[in-house]
Design an enzyme around this catalytic site. Structure first.
Site, mmCIF file in Angstrom:
data_model
loop_
_atom_site.group_PDB
_atom_site.id
_atom_site.type_symbol
_atom_site.label_atom_id
_atom_site.label_comp_id
_atom_site.label_asym_id
_atom_site.label_seq_id
_atom_site.Cartn_x
_atom_site.Cartn_y
_atom_site.Cartn_z
ATOM 1 N N TRP A 194 14.712 -54.798 -20.893
ATOM 2 C CA TRP A 194 13.403 -54.304 -21.367
ATOM 3 C C TRP A 194 12.552 -53.739 -20.243
ATOM 4 C CZ3 TRP A 194 10.050 -53.939 -25.574
ATOM 5 C CH2 TRP A 194 8.686 -53.904 -25.279
ATOM 6 N N ASN A 212 8.355 -52.332 -19.723
ATOM 7 C CA ASN A 212 7.056 -51.805 -20.162
ATOM 8 C C ASN A 212 6.321 -51.196 -18.970
ATOM 9 O OD1 ASN A 212 6.739 -54.945 -20.360
ATOM 10 N ND2 ASN A 212 4.624 -54.372 -20.307
ATOM 11 N N ASP A 213 5.093 -51.538 -18.720
ATOM 12 C CA ASP A 213 4.218 -50.779 -17.805
ATOM 13 C C ASP A 213 4.852 -50.340 -16.477
ATOM 14 O OD1 ASP A 213 2.690 -52.068 -19.670
ATOM 15 O OD2 ASP A 213 1.433 -53.113 -18.230
ATOM 16 N N ARG A 243 -6.180 -59.539 -15.373
ATOM 17 C CA ARG A 243 -4.856 -59.050 -14.953
ATOM 18 C C ARG A 243 -4.833 -57.581 -14.518
ATOM 19 N NH1 ARG A 243 -4.559 -60.214 -20.433
ATOM 20 N NH2 ARG A 243 -4.327 -58.437 -21.838
HETATM 21 C C1 FRU Z 1 0.024 -53.897 -20.738
HETATM 22 C C2 FRU Z 1 0.279 -55.352 -20.429
HETATM 23 C C3 FRU Z 1 -0.456 -55.748 -19.179
HETATM 24 C C4 FRU Z 1 0.338 -56.932 -18.699
HETATM 25 C C5 FRU Z 1 1.745 -56.530 -19.063
HETATM 26 C C6 FRU Z 1 2.623 -57.673 -19.445
HETATM 27 O O1 FRU Z 1 1.018 -53.266 -21.465
HETATM 28 O O2 FRU Z 1 -0.095 -56.152 -21.534
HETATM 29 O O3 FRU Z 1 -1.814 -56.041 -19.367
HETATM 30 O O4 FRU Z 1 0.180 -57.133 -17.331
HETATM 31 O O5 FRU Z 1 1.637 -55.624 -20.144
HETATM 32 O O6 FRU Z 1 3.954 -57.287 -19.555
#
Ligand code: FRU
Length: 440
Positions: free
Chosen positions: A35, A37-38, A166
């Site tokens: 996976w 994400n960011d 965060r």
């Molecule tokens: C944004 C988020 C961030 C966090 C991360 C966790 O997409 O929710 O705020 O650090 O993804 O995976």
């Protein structure tokens, strides 16, 4: 010292990567396995662009967050490096969340990220406690700082939530000191961005509340970024749970650009303008870098939390990044263009001029899974403008993805209803051409 948890993740990704045969995007970065994400830690160090990412190698769904790692010389061809961070200490055992990176004056690379710990609540549930942590390394291996976390609940201004604290984004000021912005919200989930200061990038002090939502754009503000561009100050953030507003803002998790000035006495942002950062369906949590040649380049996660549960279970990877984009400000608006490096990927040119049409047409030679297409469109009769123009990509009898434009309403639509999904998720988003109502 590489922990057992990180060693295992590195071994796993190296072994599994070999099983992913093809099917990857050609120049959008995808996770090595599992996976993504960011984007995290988008930075330039020792002659290469580094891009880290929120990463769970063991499945193609979100899980305890690691940091994946890749490097590139041209922002388009990426080479994987071993995973950089794993949730392997008491203060980040439930995840190494998003953060940023920069090259220290001595050539080492500094990572700043959010450590997450799930703490039991009195009602039997759990709550996230989020703190900011540091790791320093050579561009491949990183050592977490002994005195982590460097920012915790004690560094929050009054009313700040320890559960939503965060995504630190740090940079160096001209005088050699450091600043970072961190996403936070109040007890009632109203987003705000906090500004911290440091002499060495390691010891941090609270400076100010840089900007506050005051109930306008969604709730918690995630993944902030703050920089100067073309004489203005730009604050990017990704608000959760947005309500729609015209065609500018859609429901759900969006990304906004606030533009304005900066008050050096109070260390606060003076907001003058707001706009959506992307009108497409899949975009979130972008991060920018100041490239060595002065360009401000942004990359985002090409997904959306509301739709990311829909995936092909046959594949051992999920998630990808957008193409990097060059940012500028023109007439008070944020403008984005694909990075100029993209031009070097262009192959054979197919060009048509003065094609007049009233119905569906297909043009010979315009085909294939990868192309860079530019279209100049003019009404044949300016007194009698066409109603709709659409391009259908990847079309056969069953499928297509369309981008359409209605000049009389100034509306652009991206529609992927017929792109192959069996779910009733978000398939269509519209925006006003140029971000606001315009006449052609
Ligand atoms: C944004 C988020 C961030 C966090 C991360 C966790 O997409 O929710 O705020 O650090 O993804 O995976």
């Amino acid at each position: 010292m590489i922990s057992q948890t990180l060693r295992e993740a590195r071994k796993y990704e190296e072994t599994m990567e070999a099983g992913i045969n093809g099917g990857r995007p050609a120049f959008h970065l995808s996770p090595r396995v599992g996976w993504m994400n960011d984007p995290n830690g988008f930075s330039y160090c020792k002659g290469a662009y580094h891009l880290f990412y929120q990463y769970y190698p063991y499945d193609s769904v979100w899980g305890p967050m690691h940091w994946g790692h890749a490097v590139s010389r041209d922002l388009l061809h990426w080479e994987y490096l071993p995973a950089a961070l794993a949730p392997d200490t008491a203060y980040d055992k439930d995840g190494c969340f998003s953060g940023s990176a920069l090259e220290l004056p001595d050539g080492r690379q500094l990572l700043m990220y959010t450590g997450v710990v799930k703490e039991p609540r009195t009602d039997g549930g759990f709550q996230d406690i989020q703190t900011q942590c540091i790791a320093i390394g050579d561009g491949r291996d990183y050592e977490k700082y002994q005195q982590n976390p460097v920012l915790d609940g004690g560094d929050l201004p009054e009313g700040g939530s320890r559960n939503d604290f965060r995504d630190p984004k740090l940079w160096m000021e001209e005088d050699g000191t450091y600043r970072c912005v961190v996403g936070n919200c109040t007890g009632d989930k109203d987003g705000r961005i906090l500004l911290y200061k440091s002499e060495d990038g390691i010891h941090w002090d609270f400076l100010s509340i840089l900007a506050e939502n005051k109930g306008r754009f969604g709730r918690m503000w995630e993944c902030p970024d703050f920089f100067k561009l073309d004489g203005k100050y730009v604050l990017l953030t990704s608000p959760q749970d947005m309500m729609p507003r015209g065609f500018e803002y859609h429901n759900g998790n969006g990304t906004i650009c606030l533009m304005g000035d900066y008050d050096e006495k109070t260390n606060t942002f003076i907001e003058e303008h707001n706009q959506a950062v992307d009108y497409g369906i899949d975009f979130y949590a972008p991060q920018t870098i100041a490239a060595p040649d002065g360009r401000r380049i942004m990359i985002g996660w090409m997904q959306n939390w509301d739709t990311c549960n829909l995936r092909d279970t046959e594949r051992f990877w999920f998630g990808q990044m957008t193409l990097p984009r060059e940012l500028s400000i023109e007439n008070g608006r944020l403008i984005q263009k694909p990075v100029r490096e993209l031009e070097s990927l262009r192959g054979e040119e197919v060009r048509y001029e003065n094609v007049v049409f009233t119905d569906t047409i297909r043009l010979d030679g315009i085909r294939g899974r990868k192309m860079d297409m530019e279209i100049m469109l003019r009404p044949a009769d300016p007194e009698n403008i066409f109603h709709k123009f659409a391009v259908r990509f990847a079309q056969d009898e069953t499928y297509h993805t369309s981008v359409s434009f209605r000049p009389l309403e100034s509306v652009v639509k991206v529609d992927r209803k017929f792109s192959g999904s069996r779910r009733a998720i978000i398939h269509l988003w519209s925006c006003h051409f140029g971000g606001e109502q315009k006449t052609v």
